[in-house]
Motif scaffolding. Structure first.
Motif, short mmCIF file in Angstrom:
data_model
loop_
_atom_site.label_atom_id
_atom_site.label_comp_id
_atom_site.label_asym_id
_atom_site.label_seq_id
_atom_site.Cartn_x
_atom_site.Cartn_y
_atom_site.Cartn_z
N PHE A 1 98.25 -21.59 14.73
CA PHE A 1 98.51 -20.55 13.72
C PHE A 1 99.96 -20.16 13.78
O PHE A 1 100.56 -20.10 14.82
N TYR B 1 89.48 -11.21 14.42
CA TYR B 1 89.62 -12.36 15.32
C TYR B 1 88.96 -13.54 14.64
O TYR B 1 87.84 -13.43 14.11
N SER C 1 87.90 -17.59 15.38
CA SER C 1 87.77 -18.59 16.44
C SER C 1 86.92 -19.74 15.96
O SER C 1 86.00 -19.58 15.15
N GLN D 1 91.57 -21.61 21.26
CA GLN D 1 92.25 -20.34 21.06
C GLN D 1 91.51 -19.44 20.10
O GLN D 1 90.77 -19.89 19.23
N THR E 1 92.41 -16.49 17.39
CA THR E 1 93.55 -15.93 16.68
C THR E 1 93.30 -14.48 16.30
O THR E 1 92.30 -14.16 15.66
N ILE F 1 94.99 -20.62 8.12
CA ILE F 1 94.61 -20.77 9.52
C ILE F 1 94.16 -22.20 9.82
O ILE F 1 93.38 -22.79 9.07
N ASP G 1 93.90 -26.50 16.10
CA ASP G 1 95.17 -26.50 16.83
C ASP G 1 96.19 -27.41 16.17
O ASP G 1 96.96 -28.11 16.82
N THR H 1 100.09 -11.33 13.22
CA THR H 1 99.13 -12.29 13.74
C THR H 1 99.64 -12.84 15.05
O THR H 1 100.84 -12.84 15.31
N PRO I 1 98.16 -16.07 17.98
CA PRO I 1 97.09 -16.83 18.61
C PRO I 1 96.96 -16.42 20.07
O PRO I 1 97.94 -16.36 20.79
N THR J 1 99.47 -14.74 24.88
CA THR J 1 99.69 -14.48 23.46
C THR J 1 101.07 -14.98 23.05
O THR J 1 102.06 -14.70 23.72
N PRO K 1 104.17 -15.30 16.49
CA PRO K 1 104.17 -16.27 15.40
C PRO K 1 105.54 -16.46 14.76
O PRO K 1 106.47 -15.72 15.02
#
Length: 323
Positions: free
Chosen positions: A3, A88, A90, A98, A100, A112, A116, A157, A159, A174, A177
């Motif tokens: 992300f 969140y 996932s 992860q 996010t 999104i 990965d 945001t 991840p 964490t 971004p």
């Protein structure tokens, strides 16, 4: 889950171990655990979203969703206000990678990746929010568009990777971004959900499938549908040369929020021919105008649709080659 996003001016990396000391890390870990519980206890399995899906989430609840390629993910509502939703996202199972953490304001969208990757699988958008929950929309982004993961508008945001060792120590990392937005690609993705966009992309799938068509499959399919053996211009050798084997698109923003989109067929002997010219408004998602050209020139909308229905019903890689 990959992300990227903008707003924070200084990138930061934080990795902490829980020894019953860093309270914030423990809180994050607890939130993830609660989210995992919500996912596991929500029941009913994952809902397939198709091209797009709108749903409401209350505080502390999760929605399990599935793309048409089988990829499953969950959206968990941490809390919300009249101004923003704190979420969140996932992949499922929730601890395989992860998770996010996303803060989205009303009208804001996030692209999104669930695998990965640098490219997004979904667009998640907050349509409305209040103190008890929010209304969200999810749009599946076709992989061939290669839309970079990121967000549009204000918000935050990050991840968050959650890992637990055999001794029970939990590490939370964490990553801040970065900025990336591709509104043209989003416009194409939105256009593809309209009736005309769905139709032209349906032809694209049929044309691409012809690359797997063989002479023997073509001959048997022709005989079963036409009740005679192919000859002359209808032989596999002749038909495969003139029938498109691919469909590509180009897009140009002609004014703010208005895009010209052209879909072009590609064949061995005829080369590239524009098949559809459309003008589309995004994010209002309005088809302003469109015209069939090239191999569809002179055909009405109903004729183009009927021809597609006929070929699509054949159900194999040679469908587009059959007259």
């Amino acid at each position: 889950m990959g992300f990227s996003k903008h707003l924070h001016s200084a990138a930061h990396h934080a990795s902490r171990k829980i020894d019953k000391k860093p309270i914030m890390v423990a809180v994050i870990a607890i939130i993830i655990i609660v989210a995992a519980y919500a996912v596991l206890s929500s029941g009913g399995g994952a809902r397939q979203i198709g091209q797009n899906y709108t749903f409401a989430l209350q505080k502390g609840s999760a929605q399990n969703l599935m793309l048409n390629n089988g990829t499953q993910f969950s959206v968990y509502m941490n809390y919300s206000t009249p101004f923003a939703a704190y979420l969140y996202v996932s992949s499922i199972p929730i601890f395989q990678g992860q998770t996010t953490s996303i803060t989205l304001q009303k009208g804001q969208a996030a692209n999104i990746s669930l695998s990965d990757s640098q490219y997004a699988d979904i667009e998640l958008k907050v349509l409305s929010s209040n103190n008890t929950g929010a209304v969200l929309s999810v749009v599946q982004i076709p992989g061939e568009l290669k839309i970079p993961a990121g967000t549009s508008g204000a918000g935050t945001t990050a991840p968050t990777t959650i890992t637990t060792t055999a001794s029970g120590t939990t590490t939370v990392a964490t990553t801040a971004p970065t900025t990336t937005v591709n509104t043209s690609a989003l416009a194409v993705a939105a256009f593809n959900t309209t009736s005309i966009g769905t139709l032209i992309n349906g032809y694209g799938f049929l044309y691409k499938a012809t690359q797997s068509c063989t002479p023997s499959l073509y001959n048997s399919t022709f005989i079963s549908t036409q009740h005679s053996a192919p000859s002359g211009q209808n032989t596999y050798d002749n038909t495969s040369k003139v029938t498109p084997y691919d469909m590509v698109y180009s897009i140009a923003e002609v004014s703010s929020g208005t895009y010209n989109i052209t879909y072009t067929t590609v064949s061995k002997t005829l080369g590239s021919k524009a098949a559809l010219n459309a003008q589309f408004a995004y994010p209002s998602n309005t088809v302003i105008t469109y015209t069939f050209t090239g191999i569809f020139a002179g055909m009405t909308d109903s004729q183009v649709q009927s021809n597609f229905n006929s070929q699509n019903s054949i159900g194999n890689a040679c469908a587009a080659l059959i007259p």
